[in-house]
Scaffold this motif. Sequence first.
Motif, PDB file in Angstrom:
ATOM      1  N   ASP A  11      81.962   9.445 -40.129  1.00  0.00           N
ATOM      2  CA  ASP A  11      82.439   9.399 -38.732  1.00  0.00           C
ATOM      3  C   ASP A  11      82.148   8.031 -38.124  1.00  0.00           C
ATOM      4  O   ASP A  11      81.375   7.921 -37.163  1.00  0.00           O
ATOM      5  CB  ASP A  11      81.808  10.519 -37.892  1.00  0.00           C
ATOM      6  N   ASP A  15      76.348   3.069 -37.796  1.00  0.00           N
ATOM      7  CA  ASP A  15      75.596   3.076 -39.054  1.00  0.00           C
ATOM      8  C   ASP A  15      76.473   3.524 -40.216  1.00  0.00           C
ATOM      9  O   ASP A  15      76.243   3.131 -41.370  1.00  0.00           O
ATOM     10  CB  ASP A  15      74.307   3.892 -38.949  1.00  0.00           C
ATOM     11  N   ASP A  16      77.523   4.310 -39.911  1.00  0.00           N
ATOM     12  CA  ASP A  16      78.512   4.624 -40.945  1.00  0.00           C
ATOM     13  C   ASP A  16      79.187   3.343 -41.439  1.00  0.00           C
ATOM     14  O   ASP A  16      79.401   3.154 -42.636  1.00  0.00           O
ATOM     15  CB  ASP A  16      79.599   5.536 -40.393  1.00  0.00           C
ATOM     16  N   ASN A  40      80.726  10.742 -34.241  1.00  0.00           N
ATOM     17  CA  ASN A  40      80.347   9.611 -33.365  1.00  0.00           C
ATOM     18  C   ASN A  40      81.472   9.283 -32.386  1.00  0.00           C
ATOM     19  O   ASN A  40      81.228   8.780 -31.295  1.00  0.00           O
ATOM     20  CB  ASN A  40      80.014   8.388 -34.211  1.00  0.00           C
ATOM     21  N   ILE A 125      78.129  11.690 -44.398  1.00  0.00           N
ATOM     22  CA  ILE A 125      77.285  11.029 -43.398  1.00  0.00           C
ATOM     23  C   ILE A 125      77.778  11.289 -41.973  1.00  0.00           C
ATOM     24  O   ILE A 125      77.499  10.527 -41.047  1.00  0.00           O
ATOM     25  CB  ILE A 125      77.165   9.517 -43.670  1.00  0.00           C
ATOM     26  N   GLY A 126      78.527  12.357 -41.817  1.00  0.00           N
ATOM     27  CA  GLY A 126      78.967  12.814 -40.493  1.00  0.00           C
ATOM     28  C   GLY A 126      78.838  14.324 -40.438  1.00  0.00           C
ATOM     29  O   GLY A 126      78.298  14.944 -41.365  1.00  0.00           O
ATOM     30  N   ASN A 168      74.388  15.195 -36.761  1.00  0.00           N
ATOM     31  CA  ASN A 168      75.454  15.660 -37.665  1.00  0.00           C
ATOM     32  C   ASN A 168      75.446  17.181 -37.798  1.00  0.00           C
ATOM     33  O   ASN A 168      76.490  17.828 -37.824  1.00  0.00           O
ATOM     34  CB  ASN A 168      75.299  15.031 -39.053  1.00  0.00           C
ATOM     35  N   ASP A 242      72.756   6.202 -42.158  1.00  0.00           N
ATOM     36  CA  ASP A 242      73.790   6.400 -43.176  1.00  0.00           C
ATOM     37  C   ASP A 242      73.673   5.461 -44.377  1.00  0.00           C
ATOM     38  O   ASP A 242      73.864   5.915 -45.521  1.00  0.00           O
ATOM     39  CB  ASP A 242      75.174   6.266 -42.531  1.00  0.00           C
TER      40      ASP A 242
HETATM   41 CA    CA Z   1      77.480   9.116 -39.372  1.00  0.00          CA
END
Ligand code: CA
Length: 318
Positions: A11, A15-16, A40, A125-126, A168, A242
């Motif tokens: 997302d 940091d993604d 995010n 990572i979301g 998340n 992430d």
């Molecule tokens: Ca994320």
Amino acid sequence: MPSTRILLDTDPGIDDALAILLAVASPEIQLDSVISVHGNCAVEQATLNALAILELAGANNIPVAKGFNLPLVQPSLLALETHGDAGLGYAKLSAPRNPPSARHGCDFLVERIMSNPGEMTLVAIGPLTNVAVAIRKEPRIVGALKEIIIMGGAVRHQGNSTPLAEFNVHVDPHAAHMVFHSGIPLTLVPLDVTYQCILTPADVKRLNKINSPITKFIDDSTRFYMEFHDEYQQIDGCAINDPLALALAFAPELCTYEEHFVDVDISGGVSMGNTFADFYKHTKKPANMKVALGVRARDFMELFLERMEGLARRLSET
Ligand code: CA
Ligand code: RIB
């Protein structure tokens, strides 16, 4: 060098974006595809951001597919105060030249997994909305995925979305519950370890010694993220959650792990989205995941900075 083939469900999000850059900068990783999800920011924006970040990194050959824009049951919850209205803080990227895949991200995810049985590691990572629906649409992915590395949850650490829940998982706790109980090999990377991985202003100053669109992006995006961490969490820097999860796909030795039964609260009260590990085996249930509980934070930060320096030099303006 054997490479780990990964699918990234993300997302972006500041940091993604750093995790995407780390994937592109790391020869140990073969980034197969990116699937966007709400979190995010709205999924439309997350999709544009993913395409633009891959273009920035010279990786516009990597396909991006747009996933879901709403949680399974909960109302939408975005983090614009953390990542900015366009999801990348103060960073401004050109509109991507490439369009996303015409296929829905969830269908795209199923197809990539089922056409490469036993080959793919999914790094999520979301919020887990795409992953949960993929499991329902094609239950065979449970046996076809190598593992899922999940950035999410907080086991002994306080929450960052509520006092008891990490973002998340809190955004889509029902999706997390489905994934946690799917039977897929899981590695959980919770705030317990990611909040030990703080990118500091001194780290950004080090990167800025290289004149590159990459270092400018990192500076502009993380400056906003650091302001959030300072104002809301009194942290001098920003937690790069992430990238740590991504790094464990090729450097698992950066963390230490324990196997536990971990569940998520979906009862709808004040602890909605809380993730808890059954350390004392009260439930008598078998472990359903590996949980990263220790991290060599400085070693990870050095790895991250070195990879960013390498990418920045490859794409430097001078
Ligand atoms: Ca994320
Ligand atoms: O709680 C941190 C997680 O929520 C990270 O993945 C961040 O990008 C947000 O999605």
